[in-house]
Design an enzyme around this catalytic site. Sequence first.
Site, PDB file in Angstrom:
ATOM      1  CG  ASP A 110      -2.008   0.967   1.037  1.00 45.40           C
ATOM      2  OD1 ASP A 110      -2.053   1.396  -0.019  1.00 45.40           O
ATOM      3  OD2 ASP A 110      -2.679   1.052   2.261  1.00 45.40           O
ATOM      4  CB  ALA A 111       3.527   2.691  -2.223  1.00 41.00           C
ATOM      5  CE  LYS A 112      -4.225   4.835  -0.003  1.00 37.87           C
ATOM      6  NZ  LYS A 112      -3.434   3.772   1.001  1.00 37.87           N
ATOM      7  NE  ARG A 113       6.158   4.717  -3.665  1.00 32.71           N
ATOM      8  CZ  ARG A 113       6.582   5.190  -2.353  1.00 32.71           C
ATOM      9  NH1 ARG A 113       6.131   6.390  -1.865  1.00 32.71           N
ATOM     10  NH2 ARG A 113       7.433   4.493  -1.882  1.00 32.71           N
TER      11      ARG A 113
END
Length: 274
Positions: free
Chosen positions: A93-96
């Site tokens: 879960d990094a939401k890059r």
Amino acid sequence: MTFTEKLAAAWRTNDTLLCVGLDPDTAKFPLHLRDQPDAILQFCTAMIDATAATACAFKPQIAYFAALRAEDQLEAICHYVRSTYPHLPIILDAKRGDIGATAEQYAREAFERYGADAVTVNPYMGQDSIAPYLEWKDRGVIVLCRTSNPGGSDLQFLEVDGTPLYQLVARLVADKWNRNGQCSLVVGATFPHELAQVRAIVGTMPLLVPGIGAQGGDIAATVAAGQTTDGLGMMINSSRAILYATPIDHEDFAQAARRVAEATRVEINRYRAG
């Protein structure tokens, strides 16, 4: 095996739609772990062991590790899942979200450094910011769509030619970006009506659904809105409610997490079709 195939197998093998989030907050750790140099590794592997039988995926949130300079422990945690529970996918879960050249490096970080099966991304910069992730055809690309936070409506509910932006994102991902069948969407449990709208747009595409547990999303409404006709199609995430469950009857922290995770799995399954 692709991310989508591994996820589908985990749904059936463990009879579960529950995704366990790994958000390590050392201030909430058991006292005996707090001063340990590898406290995050010890805590997270204990949570993984406690919940592996009830989970369809694990979702480490990278900020919790990076803020504590614990990326090396995150690497070890991902290796532990791959080696001990290889049938369960890891969602980073990094939401890059960044330009193509930078996105290439973020994709390498997720898929090479951490060995994640999937990563969360932000679609705001458009297709060329997502394309580098899609080049990893066996990995999942999970695109923010209708998020569980209240402020998500500031942008996601804006209308374009009469259609809310989150619905345009859902259609864009389903119709144009998902050519290899590797895309999923993030849709919050706190908005079951919108979750149903997204399901109608994307068909059987998997949905990552945060917002139950500590965020208060209703499980019955979430399952009814987001499941596919065969009772699958979702990764319903719970993090804090499981990780920091209050022990009862002489339980330790891992036993408390196991109890809450199993109870959550059972509650979700009560409302599944089939």
